[in-house]
Scaffold this motif. Structure first.
Motif, PDB file in Angstrom:
ATOM      1  N   LEU A 153       0.746  -0.846  -0.051  1.00  0.00           N
ATOM      2  CA  LEU A 153       0.191  -0.213   0.223  1.00  0.00           C
ATOM      3  C   LEU A 153       0.774   1.258  -0.224  1.00  0.00           C
ATOM      4  O   LEU A 153      -0.139   1.962  -0.626  1.00  0.00           O
ATOM      5  N   LYS A 154       1.968   1.352   0.601  1.00  0.00           N
ATOM      6  CA  LYS A 154       2.992   2.184   0.668  1.00  0.00           C
ATOM      7  C   LYS A 154       3.481   2.599  -0.187  1.00  0.00           C
ATOM      8  O   LYS A 154       4.182   3.594  -0.398  1.00  0.00           O
ATOM      9  N   GLY A 157      -0.245   2.178  -3.679  1.00  0.00           N
ATOM     10  CA  GLY A 157      -1.309   2.668  -3.266  1.00  0.00           C
ATOM     11  C   GLY A 157      -2.159   1.811  -3.936  1.00  0.00           C
ATOM     12  O   GLY A 157      -2.366   0.754  -3.057  1.00  0.00           O
ATOM     13  N   ARG A 182      -7.196   2.391  -2.765  1.00  0.00           N
ATOM     14  CA  ARG A 182      -6.084   1.716  -2.099  1.00  0.00           C
ATOM     15  C   ARG A 182      -7.177   1.766  -0.591  1.00  0.00           C
ATOM     16  O   ARG A 182      -6.532   1.196   0.030  1.00  0.00           O
ATOM     17  N   ASN A 183      -8.203   2.574  -0.917  1.00  0.00           N
ATOM     18  CA  ASN A 183      -8.813   2.600   0.597  1.00  0.00           C
ATOM     19  C   ASN A 183      -9.549   1.344   0.808  1.00  0.00           C
ATOM     20  O   ASN A 183      -9.674   0.694   1.591  1.00  0.00           O
ATOM     21  N   ALA A 186      -6.873  -1.353   2.289  1.00  0.00           N
ATOM     22  CA  ALA A 186      -6.459  -0.446   3.908  1.00  0.00           C
ATOM     23  C   ALA A 186      -7.074  -1.448   4.476  1.00  0.00           C
ATOM     24  O   ALA A 186      -7.737  -1.996   5.418  1.00  0.00           O
ATOM     25  N   TYR A 225      -2.785   5.969   9.302  1.00  0.00           N
ATOM     26  CA  TYR A 225      -2.026   5.892   8.020  1.00  0.00           C
ATOM     27  C   TYR A 225      -2.740   6.587   6.740  1.00  0.00           C
ATOM     28  O   TYR A 225      -2.733   7.603   5.959  1.00  0.00           O
ATOM     29  N   GLU A 226      -3.459   5.418   6.318  1.00  0.00           N
ATOM     30  CA  GLU A 226      -4.324   5.636   5.301  1.00  0.00           C
ATOM     31  C   GLU A 226      -5.669   7.041   5.403  1.00  0.00           C
ATOM     32  O   GLU A 226      -6.164   7.530   3.958  1.00  0.00           O
ATOM     33  N   TRP A 229      -3.414   9.836   5.086  1.00  0.00           N
ATOM     34  CA  TRP A 229      -3.250   9.993   2.999  1.00  0.00           C
ATOM     35  C   TRP A 229      -4.583  10.361   2.617  1.00  0.00           C
ATOM     36  O   TRP A 229      -4.459  11.390   1.774  1.00  0.00           O
ATOM     37  N   LEU A 230      -5.527   9.782   2.764  1.00  0.00           N
ATOM     38  CA  LEU A 230      -6.879  10.005   2.377  1.00  0.00           C
ATOM     39  C   LEU A 230      -7.234  11.871   2.460  1.00  0.00           C
ATOM     40  O   LEU A 230      -7.662  12.645   1.406  1.00  0.00           O
ATOM     41  N   PHE A 265     -11.449   5.653   8.772  1.00  0.00           N
ATOM     42  CA  PHE A 265      -9.904   5.250   9.404  1.00  0.00           C
ATOM     43  C   PHE A 265      -9.686   5.651  11.014  1.00  0.00           C
ATOM     44  O   PHE A 265      -8.921   4.942  11.087  1.00  0.00           O
ATOM     45  N   ARG A 543       2.530  10.394   4.015  1.00  0.00           N
ATOM     46  CA  ARG A 543       1.420  10.859   4.545  1.00  0.00           C
ATOM     47  C   ARG A 543       0.866  11.863   4.974  1.00  0.00           C
ATOM     48  O   ARG A 543      -0.673  12.413   4.509  1.00  0.00           O
TER      49      ARG A 543
END
Length: 662
Positions: A153-154, A157, A182-183, A186, A225-226, A229-230, A265, A543
């Protein structure tokens, strides 16, 4: 994908270098596993134990390789090596690869093979041994699959979610290669970690193996992290559904409510971190900055936690790697630190981020900052983490000789050089039972921490503030404990009120093009200052989207040219420093005409040094490019990447050897 998933005979190698030898004794008496068929293997507790431990892949240090210790934060605003990465910091240097070992499913396949063999037997009560241990090992494998997926993921994505071991069927494999948003990846990771939390034991093998607490901590890390990031990459092609997202054509039915997804998240991060933080006590700091007299141990648990043979004794340590003098499984961390600096060094940027003990930034009125004419002055009356983990000229170096660290070895050979003048003392040992580095060799056998509980405190503080837009009572309690342990005033509001972002040289004061608020900045500061040398900074900067503003950024180190330069002379009084640009000589330090602070990338002239004028960020580098060979393997036309189920990441072309577009 066709190459990766092609069935081969399973060969399991039992690797004992991650310790835990006692749990595998019975297993080692069995016949070689390449002669064992699936019908008889993975049918006992010992089989499961051996298979899962073989799948462990946590970066640490072994032999002369320092792994995540000391070097993992290089190429950030925290640390620098003598030669920075052109691929990261010089526009146009990074290229789209034909193939890349990171796009690899072998570890995921090993996890899926385990589940296909074990889950039916587990449900049918056909695995012999302790049910608690059997459950634990199955939980470990859920954790390990989640851990591997988080790495993907990192890096990339969007990524394929693969839950099965496939046969060598081309159509089936191509379909399975489709990247998921990517979500959703996650969320899949969170699901695996929930399974791990349900099955694993809280206390197991002295925390040398994964536990429920490790899964809770890792869940909070992934979720935070997610979420961030979002939040910070929204409005860019790095977020599913965003403008220019390259996955749109491959996922025509995909929809997302971004606010709901971010809140999901953040809630997951808060819940997991709170459970852990409420029961984990931080290791105490005695306030003693150097070992007194000739006693190598017992002077400060906080310092020694990072360099103790048995780190399992500390409640804050969640998961750690053991070493063994008898088995010759050792590291060289103290050796490298002793000799000078491991070809790395902390930046002035990082050092300046630490608060005074009174809770004020160094630039604030009445902070009582002593200036930077020497490192000892810089550290005086500052945060204990700075005083403990960054050695000054008069800090003790080794016992019982009581030698001092002295002036930084800025002109040593590369592997022993302190690149910026500020080097690390975290993970350094004063224990004389560890090999005295003067005699050379690799013989330190103390443990290395992989997960520790303070992260749960910090994850909760950040997640709760982002979700609630305020510091709730629990966040303030956790933060107060961290500051008290660091020897800093717990008056957090005083720090916030006296923070001037225009005077902070910290990349993380930005998310994208926007300055963040002072409270959030200090949350990020706390995280930065707690985790120096532990490899957390790079993930955080990505992130938070805190790299967009890095343009012509000059890395600086300690104050060389006010006072320190006077001490770099040989026994005959000859100057050992050669400033860059000295006629007829090759420089070994930057020139005072550029700055009084050592500039490691202005030692070599501009003619063959692309970093002389500083770091420059390329947006594409938030994610790695998809290898072209993998795109062709999954294409309807093997010569046309446009027919592939895979799509390229933002700003990367679909041509091998090409540079990013922005």
């Amino acid at each position: 994908m066709k190459r990766i998933y092609k069935r081969t005979k399973l060969v399991i190698l039992v690797i004992v270098s991650f310790t835990l030898l006692n749990s595998c004794d019975d297993f080692l008496d069995r016949e070689p596993l390449d002669r064992i068929t699936p019908s008889v293997y993975l049918t006992s507790e010992a089989d499961l134990s051996a298979y899962t431990i073989n799948a462990y892949d946590f970066s640490s240090a072994g032999g002369y390789s320092l792994g995540s210790i000391i070097h993992a934060d290089d190429n950030t605003d925290n640390q620098a090596q003598s030669t920075a990465s052109y691929n990261i910091w010089v526009k146009g240097e990074a290229k789209v690869p034909s193939q890349d070992g990171n796009w690899n499913f072998s570890k995921i396949r090993n996890c899926n093979y385990f589940f296909e063999q074990v889950i039916p037997r587990w449900k049918g009560d056909k695995i012999s041994g302790s049910i608690d241990n059997i459950n634990h090992y199955i939980g470990e494998m859920y954790f390990l699959r989640a851990y591997e997926y988080f790495k993907k993921l990192k890096i990339y994505g969007d990524f394929p979610i693969v839950k099965n071991v496939f046969s060598d069927n081309e159509e089936e494999l191509i379909t399975a290669s489709r990247r998921e948003p990517r979500n959703m990846v996650a969320r899949f990771i969170i699901q695996d970690l929930d399974s791990a939390i349900m099955l694993m034991q809280t206390s197991f093998e002295n925390k040398n193996r994964l536990t429920k607490d490790a899964a809770l901590l890792f869940k909070s890390r992934v979720a935070l992290y997610e979420a961030t990031w979002l939040k910070y990459h929204q409005g860019t092609p790095f977020v599913p559904g965003g403008p220019g997202w390259p996955g749109a054509s491959s996922n025509p039915d995909f929809t997302i409510n971004l606010d709901d997804e971010i809140n999901y998240f953040l809630s997951e991060a808060m819940e997991a971190s709170e459970i852990l933080a409420d029961k984990i006590e931080l290791t105490s700091n005695s306030g003693i900055m150097n070992p007194p007299g000739s006693s190598p141990s017992g002077w400060n648990d906080y310092f020694e936690m990072f360099s103790t043979v048995d780190q399992g004794i500390f409640p804050e340590v969640i998961f750690w790697r053991d070493y063994s003098k008898e088995l010759g499984i050792t590291n060289a961390i103290t050796t490298y630190i002793y000799f000078g600096g491991n070809n790395s060094g902390f930046t002035k940027n990082l050092i300046d981020s630490y608060l005074m003990k009174n809770g004020l930034p160094i630039y604030a009125a009445n902070s009582n900052y002593f200036g930077d004419s020497s490192i000892m002055n810089q550290k005086k009356d500052r945060d204990d983490r700075l005083q403990l983990f960054v050695p000054g000229e008069l800090d003790k170096k080794w016992l019982p000789s009581n030698s001092l660290f002295g002036y930084p070895k800025i002109n040593n050979v590369l592997e022993e050089r302190c690149v910026t003048g500020f080097h690390i003392r975290k993970c350094y040992s004063y224990d004389p039972d560890q090999l005295d580095p003067i005699s050379g060799g690799v013989a330190q056998y103390y443990g290395i921490i992989i997960f520790r509980g303070v992260e749960a405190y910090l994850n909760y503080i950040e997640a709760s503030y982002l979700k609630e837009n305020q510091l709730n009572g629990k966040a303030l309690t956790y933060w107060g404990k961290i500051r008290t342990r660091a020897g800093v005033s717990d008056d957090i509001q005083k720090t916030i009120d006296n923070t001037d972002l225009s005077k902070e040289d910290d990349w993380a004061k930005y998310s994208g093009n926007e300055l963040i608020d002072r409270t959030l900045f200090n949350i990020r500061r706390e995280r930065r200052d707690e985790f120096i040398g532990e490899g957390m900074r790079w993930d955080d900067l990505k992130r938070w989207r805190s790299l967009d503003q890095v343009n012509n950024y000059i890395i600086e180190g300690f104050n060389l040219w006010d006072e320190a330069y006077k001490h770099y002379v040989d026994n005959d009084g000859n100057n050992l420093l050669i400033p860059a640009g000295t006629p007829g000589k090759e420089g070994n330090v930057s020139n005072s005409a550029e700055s009084k602070y050592l500039r490691p990338y202005q030692i070599v002239t501009t003619s063959n040094n692309k970093l002389y004028n500083g770091y420059n960020w390329t947006k594409a580098n938030y994610l790695s490019p998809i290898p072209i060979k993998e795109m062709l393997l999954t294409a309807q036309d093997p010569n046309d990447v446009s027919t592939s189920v895979l799509y390229q990441n933002p700003y990367w072309p679909s041509v091998a050897g090409s540079s990013a577009t922005e």
